[in-house]
Design a protein around this motif. Structure first.
Motif, short mmCIF file in Angstrom:
data_model
loop_
_atom_site.label_atom_id
_atom_site.label_comp_id
_atom_site.label_asym_id
_atom_site.label_seq_id
_atom_site.Cartn_x
_atom_site.Cartn_y
_atom_site.Cartn_z
N ALA A 1 -8.08 26.46 13.49
CA ALA A 1 -9.42 26.82 13.97
C ALA A 1 -9.97 27.98 13.17
O ALA A 1 -11.16 27.98 12.79
CB ALA A 1 -9.36 27.17 15.46
N LEU A 2 -9.13 28.95 12.87
CA LEU A 2 -9.58 30.10 12.07
C LEU A 2 -9.97 29.62 10.67
O LEU A 2 -11.00 30.03 10.12
CB LEU A 2 -8.49 31.18 12.01
CG LEU A 2 -8.16 31.83 13.37
CD1 LEU A 2 -6.93 32.74 13.25
CD2 LEU A 2 -9.35 32.64 13.91
N ALA A 3 -9.16 28.70 10.11
CA ALA A 3 -9.46 28.18 8.77
C ALA A 3 -10.76 27.36 8.77
O ALA A 3 -11.48 27.31 7.77
CB ALA A 3 -8.29 27.33 8.26
N LEU A 4 -11.05 26.71 9.90
CA LEU A 4 -12.27 25.89 9.99
C LEU A 4 -13.52 26.75 10.22
O LEU A 4 -14.63 26.23 10.22
CB LEU A 4 -12.14 24.89 11.14
CG LEU A 4 -11.21 23.69 10.90
CD1 LEU A 4 -10.83 23.02 12.23
CD2 LEU A 4 -11.86 22.68 9.97
N GLY A 5 -13.32 28.05 10.46
CA GLY A 5 -14.50 28.93 10.57
C GLY A 5 -14.63 29.71 11.87
O GLY A 5 -15.59 30.47 12.03
N ALA A 6 -13.69 29.54 12.81
CA ALA A 6 -13.78 30.31 14.05
C ALA A 6 -13.48 31.78 13.77
O ALA A 6 -12.62 32.11 12.95
CB ALA A 6 -12.79 29.76 15.08
N SER A 7 -14.21 32.67 14.46
CA SER A 7 -13.92 34.10 14.31
C SER A 7 -12.83 34.51 15.30
O SER A 7 -12.19 35.54 15.13
CB SER A 7 -15.18 34.92 14.55
OG SER A 7 -15.61 34.75 15.88
N ASP A 8 -12.62 33.70 16.33
CA ASP A 8 -11.61 34.03 17.35
C ASP A 8 -11.21 32.72 18.03
O ASP A 8 -11.97 31.75 18.03
CB ASP A 8 -12.23 34.98 18.38
CG ASP A 8 -11.18 35.73 19.20
OD1 ASP A 8 -9.97 35.52 18.97
OD2 ASP A 8 -11.59 36.51 20.07
N VAL A 9 -10.00 32.71 18.58
CA VAL A 9 -9.50 31.53 19.29
C VAL A 9 -8.99 32.00 20.65
O VAL A 9 -8.21 32.95 20.73
CB VAL A 9 -8.36 30.85 18.50
CG1 VAL A 9 -7.80 29.66 19.28
CG2 VAL A 9 -8.86 30.40 17.14
N VAL A 10 -9.46 31.35 21.71
CA VAL A 10 -9.05 31.72 23.07
C VAL A 10 -8.27 30.55 23.66
O VAL A 10 -8.74 29.41 23.64
CB VAL A 10 -10.28 32.03 23.95
CG1 VAL A 10 -9.86 32.31 25.39
CG2 VAL A 10 -11.06 33.22 23.38
N ILE A 11 -7.06 30.84 24.15
CA ILE A 11 -6.27 29.82 24.84
C ILE A 11 -6.83 29.73 26.26
O ILE A 11 -6.72 30.67 27.04
CB ILE A 11 -4.77 30.18 24.85
CG1 ILE A 11 -4.27 30.50 23.42
CG2 ILE A 11 -3.94 29.07 25.49
CD1 ILE A 11 -4.51 29.42 22.38
N SER A 12 -7.44 28.59 26.56
CA SER A 12 -8.24 28.51 27.79
C SER A 12 -7.41 28.59 29.07
O SER A 12 -7.94 28.86 30.13
CB SER A 12 -9.09 27.23 27.77
OG SER A 12 -8.28 26.11 27.51
N ARG A 13 -6.09 28.36 28.95
CA ARG A 13 -5.25 28.47 30.16
C ARG A 13 -4.83 29.91 30.42
O ARG A 13 -4.16 30.19 31.41
CB ARG A 13 -4.02 27.57 30.02
CG ARG A 13 -4.44 26.10 30.08
CD ARG A 13 -3.30 25.10 30.04
NE ARG A 13 -3.84 23.76 30.26
CZ ARG A 13 -3.49 22.68 29.57
NH1 ARG A 13 -2.58 22.77 28.62
NH2 ARG A 13 -4.04 21.52 29.84
N ASP A 14 -5.21 30.85 29.54
CA ASP A 14 -4.88 32.27 29.70
C ASP A 14 -6.06 32.95 30.39
O ASP A 14 -7.07 33.27 29.77
CB ASP A 14 -4.62 32.86 28.29
CG ASP A 14 -4.32 34.35 28.32
OD1 ASP A 14 -4.60 35.00 29.34
OD2 ASP A 14 -3.82 34.84 27.29
N SER A 15 -5.94 33.17 31.69
CA SER A 15 -7.10 33.65 32.45
C SER A 15 -7.51 35.06 32.04
O SER A 15 -8.70 35.40 32.09
CB SER A 15 -6.87 33.56 33.95
OG SER A 15 -5.64 34.12 34.27
N ASP A 16 -6.58 35.89 31.58
CA ASP A 16 -6.97 37.24 31.12
C ASP A 16 -7.81 37.15 29.84
O ASP A 16 -8.81 37.85 29.68
CB ASP A 16 -5.72 38.10 30.83
CG ASP A 16 -4.98 38.44 32.12
OD1 ASP A 16 -5.59 38.34 33.21
OD2 ASP A 16 -3.78 38.79 32.05
N ALA A 17 -7.37 36.24 28.94
CA ALA A 17 -8.13 36.07 27.68
C ALA A 17 -9.52 35.53 27.98
O ALA A 17 -10.50 35.92 27.33
CB ALA A 17 -7.37 35.13 26.74
N MET A 18 -9.61 34.64 28.96
CA MET A 18 -10.93 34.11 29.35
C MET A 18 -11.79 35.23 29.94
O MET A 18 -12.96 35.38 29.58
CB MET A 18 -10.76 32.98 30.37
CG MET A 18 -10.14 31.71 29.83
SD MET A 18 -11.21 30.80 28.70
CE MET A 18 -12.28 29.94 29.87
N ALA A 19 -11.21 36.02 30.84
CA ALA A 19 -11.98 37.08 31.50
C ALA A 19 -12.52 38.09 30.48
O ALA A 19 -13.62 38.64 30.66
CB ALA A 19 -11.10 37.78 32.53
#
Ligand code: NAP
Ligand code: ZN
Ligand code: ZN
Length: 348
Positions: free
Chosen positions: A215-233
């Motif tokens: 995802a980073l190589a495709l151009g994302a500036s950040d990747v969030v693991i959607s099952r990680d509720s702290d990362a989502m918050a």
């Protein structure tokens, strides 16, 4: 009639296997393509398995078609024998309703003729798709393939490309905006590339931690693991726009809370079951939840030309047609990097 051979399913629980069928005799406005490549969209699998209801059998899927023109009708003006051409999700529409008049044939009020599993407006029977050696379509629904594009990588633009390009354009995604893409599959990886090309900052949401580097190589500036509720918050109220490409039932409410005031989440993934919506999340920040369906023919040509200009194609795993059932199994597991494309030369 034209004789065709391809791969299709005879019932919702049958594997996709080789079969022969016929297509209508081309008329004066029709173009006949020899199919070279066909992408494998998750919608193919939904319809083979009758997830959405309404599938008719035998069904020959495939709506990401690139091929060579082998015959043109007497009144065809846009194509000549030998041209590279493409067909996406539609092969016809009523051409008279307000949506058709506006170039939005995908929203035809009398139903577009989809490339497969639709009653054929121009002939008897049901349309058959691109997992096959040839196809007949009216030139008004055939696209030009710009020179210089890799043909296998171009095939997925005909559905995954236009389905993500159209809402990004409609909601005016561009520089200064923070955009989320949910799901890194066929549609998701095209959404990432296109939103980045449009100048937005793009964050990918995934259930697959092993896709982070891609995802980073495709151009994302950040990747969030959607099952990680702290990362989502941590992303709360920071997004202008989210494009959700997930193919299965999932909780969309955590994503609504990530939108800024007046932000929008657009669903392009088409799970067969309803998705519950917490209305308070929408009302609290005047957020929008919307959907979008492929794109019109003129916009599809615009997208192909844009991709040629910006050197954007799909990242593909080219397969032989007898691998298709394994490809479907891998698709269900989210194991696609990032679009299977069938090399039709493998069709014996
Ligand atoms: P795909 O390549 O299989 O990608 C779907 C992605 O969704 C997967 O890679 C996975 O990404 C994520 N996902 C799958 N199951 C999930 C689950 N249970 N929970 C959360 N995430 C999940 O499929 P596609 O070809 O891109 O198509 C996606 C959807 O769009 C399908 O439903 C298809 O029918 C629909 N579609 C709609 C249109 C339209 O016009 N609206 C056009 C084409 C396709 P991660 O591994 O990154 O989580
Ligand atoms: Zn599709
Ligand atoms: Zn119409």
């Amino acid at each position: 009639m034209i004789q065709s051979k391809g791969y299709g399913a005879v019932s919702a629980d049958a594997e996709v296997a080789g079969l022969e069928f016929s297509r209508r005799e081309p008329d004066a406005r029709d173009v006949v393509l020899e199919i070279l490549f066909c992408g494998v969209c998750h919608s193919d699998l939904h319809q083979v398995r009758n997830d959405w209801g309404g599938s008719t059998y035998p069904i020959v899927p495939g709506h990401e078609i690139v091929g060579r023109v082998v015959k043109v009708g007497a009144e065809v003006t846009s194509f000549s024998v030998g041209d590279m051409a493409a067909i996406g999700c539609m092969v016809d529409s009523c051409r008279e309703c307000s949506s058709c008049q506006d170039g939005l044939e995908q929203y035809c009020e009398n139903a577009p003729t989809f490339t497969y599993n639709s009653p054929d407006r121009k002939g008897p029977g049901t349309t058959m798709g691109g997992y096959s050696n040839n196809i007949v379509a009216d030139e008004a629904f055939v696209l030009k393939v710009p020179a210089g594009l890799d043909l296998a990588g171009t095939a997925p633009l005909l559905c995954a490309g236009i389905t993500t390009y159209s809402p990004l354009k409609h909601w005016k995604v561009g520089p200064g905006q923070k955009v989320g893409v949910v799901g890194l599959g066929g549609l998701g990886h095209m959404a990432l590339k296109l939103a980045k090309a449009f100048g937005a900052e793009v964050v990918l949401f995934t259930t697959s931690p092993d896709k982070k580097d891609d995802a980073l190589a495709l151009g994302a500036s950040d990747v969030v693991i959607s099952r990680d509720s702290d990362a989502m918050a941590a992303q709360m109220r920071t997004f202008d726009f989210i494009l959700n490409t997930v193919s299965a039932k999932h909780d969309i409410n955590p994503y609504l809370n990530l939108l800024k005031r007046d932000g929008a989440m657009v669903l392009v993934g088409l799970p067969s079951e309803p998705l519950p919506v917490g209305v308070f999340s929408l009302a609290a920040q005047r957020r929008t939840l919307a959907g979008s369906n492929i794109g019109g023919i003129a916009e599809t040509q615009e997208m192909l030309d844009y991709c040629a200009e910006h050197k954007i194609v799909s990242d593909v795993e080219v397969i032989k047609i007898d691998y298709i059932n394994t490809a479907f199994e891998r698709m269900v597991k989210g194991d696609v990097k990032y679009r299977f494309v069938i090399d039709m030369a493998s069709l014996k």
